[in-house]
Structures are given as C-alpha cells and as structure tokens.
Design a protein around this motif. Structure first.
Motif, PDB file in Angstrom:
ATOM      1  N   ASP A 197      -7.535 -34.697 -10.249  1.00 18.45           N
ATOM      2  CA  ASP A 197      -7.809 -36.118 -10.014  1.00 18.45           C
ATOM      3  C   ASP A 197      -9.310 -36.361  -9.791  1.00 18.45           C
ATOM      4  OD1 ASP A 197      -6.958 -38.836  -9.729  1.00 18.45           O
ATOM      5  OD2 ASP A 197      -7.204 -38.653  -7.552  1.00 18.45           O
ATOM      6  N   GLN A 257     -11.132 -36.017 -13.182  1.00 16.18           N
ATOM      7  CA  GLN A 257     -11.038 -37.181 -14.075  1.00 16.18           C
ATOM      8  C   GLN A 257     -11.812 -38.368 -13.509  1.00 16.18           C
ATOM      9  OE1 GLN A 257      -9.318 -40.278 -13.915  1.00 16.18           O
ATOM     10  NE2 GLN A 257      -8.584 -39.961 -11.807  1.00 16.18           N
ATOM     11  N   GLY A 258     -11.859 -38.479 -12.191  1.00 14.77           N
ATOM     12  CA  GLY A 258     -12.624 -39.556 -11.561  1.00 14.77           C
ATOM     13  C   GLY A 258     -14.122 -39.392 -11.783  1.00 14.77           C
ATOM     14  N   SER A 269     -12.048 -44.906  -9.567  1.00 16.07           N
ATOM     15  CA  SER A 269     -11.433 -44.238 -10.711  1.00 16.07           C
ATOM     16  C   SER A 269     -10.310 -43.267 -10.352  1.00 16.07           C
ATOM     17  CB  SER A 269     -12.498 -43.457 -11.500  1.00 16.07           C
ATOM     18  OG  SER A 269     -13.563 -44.309 -11.846  1.00 16.07           O
ATOM     19  N   LYS A 275      -6.834 -41.583  -9.103  1.00 13.83           N
ATOM     20  CA  LYS A 275      -5.447 -42.066  -9.240  1.00 13.83           C
ATOM     21  C   LYS A 275      -4.501 -41.489  -8.187  1.00 13.83           C
ATOM     22  CE  LYS A 275      -6.005 -42.795 -14.170  1.00 13.83           C
ATOM     23  NZ  LYS A 275      -5.950 -42.111 -15.472  1.00 13.83           N
ATOM     24  N   LEU A 276      -4.815 -40.275  -7.712  1.00 10.02           N
ATOM     25  CA  LEU A 276      -3.973 -39.649  -6.692  1.00 10.02           C
ATOM     26  C   LEU A 276      -4.549 -39.915  -5.299  1.00 10.02           C
ATOM     27  CD1 LEU A 276      -1.565 -37.712  -6.060  1.00 10.02           C
ATOM     28  CD2 LEU A 276      -3.210 -35.826  -6.226  1.00 10.02           C
ATOM     29  N   SER A 287      -6.150 -41.760  -2.237  1.00 11.56           N
ATOM     30  CA  SER A 287      -6.076 -43.154  -1.784  1.00 11.56           C
ATOM     31  C   SER A 287      -7.441 -43.573  -1.257  1.00 11.56           C
ATOM     32  CB  SER A 287      -5.052 -43.295  -0.661  1.00 11.56           C
ATOM     33  OG  SER A 287      -3.788 -42.850  -1.109  1.00 11.56           O
TER      34      SER A 287
END
Lengths: 431, 176
Positions: free
Chosen positions: A424, A427-428, A366, A368-369, A371
């Motif tokens: 990040d 939200q994950g 999930s 996004k920033l 890796s």
C-alpha cells in the motif's frame, strides 16, 4: 514481599496483562469483568457514608470519583507498570490535567521535552497558561538542557519515553537523575512504548501517564487516560507540594501523604482532582480498554515486527529521503533503543518524502489500506501528514523541533499482513 | 522494608480478634484514627491506648494509658509510635501475653522484634493492618491499588474478620 512493586516478582507480564486487578464478580461469579454502568452506589448506613466521604474507608460513592470496572483497569495498568496505584481519566489529556493539578500552584513551572505529542504541546503551552502553570521547553535528547532550566519554582519534569511523532527514544535514567537532584518528580508519558516495551519506573520515573486510547486499548474504539503512581517520591520532604503534604480543608484536615503513603499521589489526583474537575472515564470505555490490554503483549510483538520491516523497506525506497525509527542500526537513537526497549522501538515512526509538503499530502491522499486519521496505536495501519493536520497550529520552529517538518509523514503500523502494508505504501508513493 | 509472605499476614489478620492500638489519636484526620475505625468495621475489637487520653472514650471504647492497664487479654498490639519508642511497647506486648506485635508503616525496631519473636510472638513491621486487610479483601482495588494478588475465586470484599479467617483456614494455614 516488596510493596513498592517495582519488579514483576510474582507473575509474568503476559499473566498480569490478562489477570491483574480482575477477579470473579463477588455477587454473580461472572468471570469477565462486568460493566458497572451506574452513576452511584448505596451506603449501608449514615456512618458508612460518612466514612466513605471522609476517606476513612475505601468504597464506591459516585462514578465521577471511581467505578468498579474502572478500578480493575486501574489495578491492571498499575501492575503492568510496577506502580503502587493508578487512576484512570476520560482521556490522556484529562490524566495530564489531573496530574499537574496535584502538583502546581499559579506561578509554578515545569520542564517538558520539546519532543512531545502536538496535543500536549498545545495543552502545556496554551491551556495551562490560563491556570498560571508555566512550561519551559528542554531538548529531550539532551539531559543537561533540563538541568539548566531548574529553579525554585520548578515542580516537575515531563518527558515521553518514546516521543511522538518522531519515534525518538529518550534517556529516561539520565533525566531522572536531573529530577532527583532537583528534588522534583519525573513524569513519563509511556503511551507509545507501553509497559510491554519500556517500564519507566524501573528507570527512575515517579509518575507514569498514558493515553490508553493508543496501544494499551489498541483497537481505536475508546478514549481514556491513566496516571500511575510509582510510590517513590517523598511529597512531605518540603512544602513544595501543599496538596500532598499540608492539611486538606475539604477533607477535615487530613494530610494526603501522611494518610495514604506510597499511593498518595494517585489518591490526591482522584479525591481532589477527579472529584472537583470531573474528567471521569465511562465504565464502558474502561471495559473496552481492559479487554484490549489482555492482548497487549501479543499485539505489541506484531506491531513492532511489522514496523521494523516497513521501516527497513522505506529506508531503501527511492522516494523516501530519510526514516526515523530507532530500531534501524544507523538511527541516532539506536543505542538508546537497545538499552530502553530491546524488544522493539514501537510502531509509530516518521519518514521524509522527497518533494516536501505536496508529496506528503499526495501520499496520505493515495493510500488505500492505511487510514488517514489523527490517532496512533490502532490494530489498523494509520498515516498522517503532521504539518497539515496535528501540528498545523504550531509555528514552523515548533514544528521542526517536534519532528513535524513539511516533508514528514507519520505512520502507526498495524497488525495486518506486512506485505499488504508495504504494498500500500509503495503504490501510494508511486502515485 | 522487611519481607513477609502473604500467608503470614493473612494468618495474623484471620486469627486475631482483639487489637490494642497504641498511640491512637482522637483526631479524625489522623491515620491511627482511620485504622481503628476501619478495623472496628471489620469486626475486630480495638482497644485504644494513649496516656494523654486515658479514661476517655474513643470510638465507643475506653482509652487505657498503657498496655499493662488493660484488664483483659489482647491478641495483637498495633504500634503507632516511632521506631525507638516501639521497643518498649513491644516488650510490654510480650509481658501482657499478646500473640502478635504489629509496627505501623515506617516503624521498624529489629532488636525489639527479635525479643518478641524469641518469646514466641509473630512480628510484623513497617506495614499497616488496614492496608493489608484492604489488599486481601479486594477493597484496595476500588482505589486502583496494585494489590499484587491474582485470585481465581470470588473476593470476600467487606465481609469482615471471620471471612478472612475462613479464607486463611481454607488454604490449610490454620490459626496461630
């Protein structure tokens, strides 16, 4: 003048990070270290060639044995660690292979902490077994567990200074006392700490290893390893280390320790290990790693500052059951971290997600920033779920011992804005 | 380990021209042999001293049984003997008018050093001239040695004794 070089007596750490080992190019005056992209080097005459091959004179022969760009990198890391000399290899694993090749005969043993990078657990437990090199596992948190495993065939003790993946800080000084008493060298993998945070030689390490792929290079662009010789171990006191103390058949009978003194280990790894096994670093990778090291102190400050903030945030997060980061005051390693790495406990740590294996997989899918990949020590923030990736090959028991149970998520905090890193993860975890 | 400033060692290596190597071995596998061959390559004249090899030729030079038998002056005496035996060799170095007594790595004789220093000689102990030369010339860096030197000028590399002398003089240190 202290030739042992155990203190940064002459220059500070920041200065050494930029300058050690480098000088303007003798021919062109180029200030940045050139990439010597060549396989071989001409000899002045037959006698010069004979002297080089006989080790009577230092010089360049063939890039599998040494290269001028690589040499600058070696001196740079030797200086930062306070060692006498160093040898670069194609990877951290290559460095470990060369290191143990100089120490071990078939049937010999070494003791390693269970708290290790999963790749090292595999190399020691599987690949090394084929050479007849046997590893015995101790608990890195308990120095006495090393002492109990020492016997006549034991040739070395191996630990990580800050252990991957759990961020456990190891009591190097206590374990070095065990090694000293047993008359064997202590090898410390200093990859996650870097010499900016921990200088293992000052705590009794005889050999320091690095995967430079991580924080030393720091940019996630080059694989490389390093062996640093502290110059502290007396290889000739017994006949336990014949490659170092006994006449060497492939160099007309010279004895490595007698001839090369306090840098005998680094030279042996080069002229017997690298020469014959071959894991040489490429000059281009050496150049990239060297450039990375120039900013090591700046990056490590930022990595540690960000990691501390993220760890604090996660420790209060409702979807997180625990955080293992030695800079948190309630962490079991907090005391050791204050002793060994007061500037910070690094930027790699683990935490447990509520919901176990599935929740861990969901988080890495999930973000996004961050890796999702199998590395640490990049400028970028990285995330992985070890149980489903790096530690997948291990048994459940080994996974737990290595700090890679089903709910464990490992992060390597980058140097981005910390607010972006935290949002990040939030939200994950909410996904 | 005794402490010496880089300047002192550089001045020695930049000023001496002839080095008697006491205890040099005929075996190519021995450090003393390495040192003699290496220093010859850097354009120092090296005079081998070893009673067991007296009269023979080693690396193109006649071997003398002791320092007093060398029929011409030497600037420096490099001692490959144990610390106790180094005392007499150091006294002989004073007697033949050498300017520098150099005791190899692991060789320390403080009493002999004091006698030599009071006679006006420079004394270096527990060091290897080959290693020190390599350190200043930049060659040591080729094997990843921590030279503990940061230099903002081009290194002189394998340029030989004269270059090191120019380097030492260039820094205003002059000769011995």
């Amino acid at each position: 003048m202290n030739m042992q070089g155990t203190k940064l007596a002459d220059y500070g750490f920041n200065t050494l990070s930029v300058h050690a080992g480098a000088a303007p190019d003798p021919t062109t005056g180029a200030r940045a270290t050139p990439i010597y992209q060549t396989t071989s080097y001409v000899f002045d005459d037959v006698d010069h060639a004979a002297s080089l091959f006989g080790l009577q004179q230092f010089g360049n022969i063939y890039t599998r044995i040494g290269n001028p760009t690589q040499a600058v990198l070696e001196e740079r890391v030797a200086a930062l660690e306070g060692g006498t000399a160093a040898l670069a290899a194609a990877s951290g694993h290559g460095a470990q292979l060369l290191c143990f090749h100089s120490l071990m005969q078939p049937g010999d043993e070494f003791i390693a902490s269970r708290q290790l990078y999963g790749g090292s657990v595999n190399q020691f437990g599987q690949a090394f077994k084929n050479f007849g090199w046997n590893v015995k596992w101790a608990d890195g948190r308990d120095p006495e567990s090393f002492r109990r495993l020492v016997h006549a065939k034991t040739k070395a003790i191996f630990i990580e200074s800050i252990a991957n993946p759990g961020g456990v800080v190891i009591d190097i000084e206590a374990i070095s006392a065990v090694a000293r008493e047993a008359g064997i060298p202590l090898i410390v993998d200093n990859t996650l700490a870097t010499p900016y945070l921990v200088r293992p030689i000052e705590w009794g390490a005889d050999i320091v290893l690095h995967s430079m792929t991580k924080f030393l290079g720091g940019h996630g662009n080059s694989i490389g390893g390093m062996i640093v010789d502290a110059g502290t171990f007396d290889w000739s006191r017994t006949k336990k280390y014949p490659m170092l103390s006994e006449p060497c058949p492939s160099y007309h009978g010279i004895k490595m320790h007698e001839t090369f003194g306090d840098m005998a280990f680094a030279i042996t790894c080069r002229v017997l290990g690298l020469r014959d096994l071959g894991p040489a670093i490429s000059p281009f990778n050496a150049y990239l790693l060297l450039t990375g090291i120039e900013t090591l102190p700046l990056r490590m400050q930022k990595h540690c500052e960000n990691a501390r903030a993220v760890a604090q945030h996660l420790s209060r997060h409702p979807k997180v059951s625990w955080v293992s980061y030695a800079n948190l005051p309630n962490d079991p390693c907090y005391g050791l971290a204050q002793t060994y790495c007061p500037k910070g406990a690094g930027a790699v740590f683990t935490f447990g997600v509520r919901g176990g294996y599935e929740a861990g997989v969901k988080l890495v899918n999930s973000v996004k920033l961050f890796s999702h990949l199998a590395n640490v020590g990049d400028t970028r923030s990285l995330i992985i779920h070890p149980a489903s990736t790096t530690h997948r090959q291990l048994t459940d028991d080994q996974k737990t011992h290595a700090g890679a149970g089903p709910d464990v998520v490992r992060v390597s905090i980058g140097i981005e804005d910390v607010a972006d890193i935290i949002s990040d993860l939030d939200q994950g975890l909410a996904a | 380990m005794p402490e010496y400033s880089d300047d002192v060692i550089k001045k020695v290596l930049g000023s001496v021209k002839t080095i008697a190597i006491v205890g040099v071995s005929a075996s190519e596998a021995k450090p003393s042999h390495f040192v003699m061959k290496y220093m010859q390559g850097k354009r120092y004249r090296c005079i081998p001293v070893n009673p067991g090899l007296a009269g023979k030729t080693l690396l193109g030079e006649t071997v003398y049984p002791d320092l007093k038998s060398i029929p011409f002056p030497v600037d420096m005496v490099d001692i490959f003997r144990n610390s106790e035996a180094a005392g007499q060799v150091s006294d002989d170095a004073v007697a033949i008018g050498a300017k520098v007594v150099w005791m190899q790595l692991g060789v320390v004789n403080a009493a002999a050093a004091a006698r030599a220093e009071s006679a006006g000689l420079t004394v270096i102990m527990d060091r290897c001239p080959k290693m020190e030369y390599s350190r200043f010339s930049g060659e040591f860096g080729w094997v990843g040695r921590n030279s503990r030197i940061i230099d903002n000028r081009r290194k002189i590399l394998g340029a030989g004794r004269a270059a090191l002398a120019r380097d030492a003089i260039g820094k205003g240190k002059g000769t011995l």
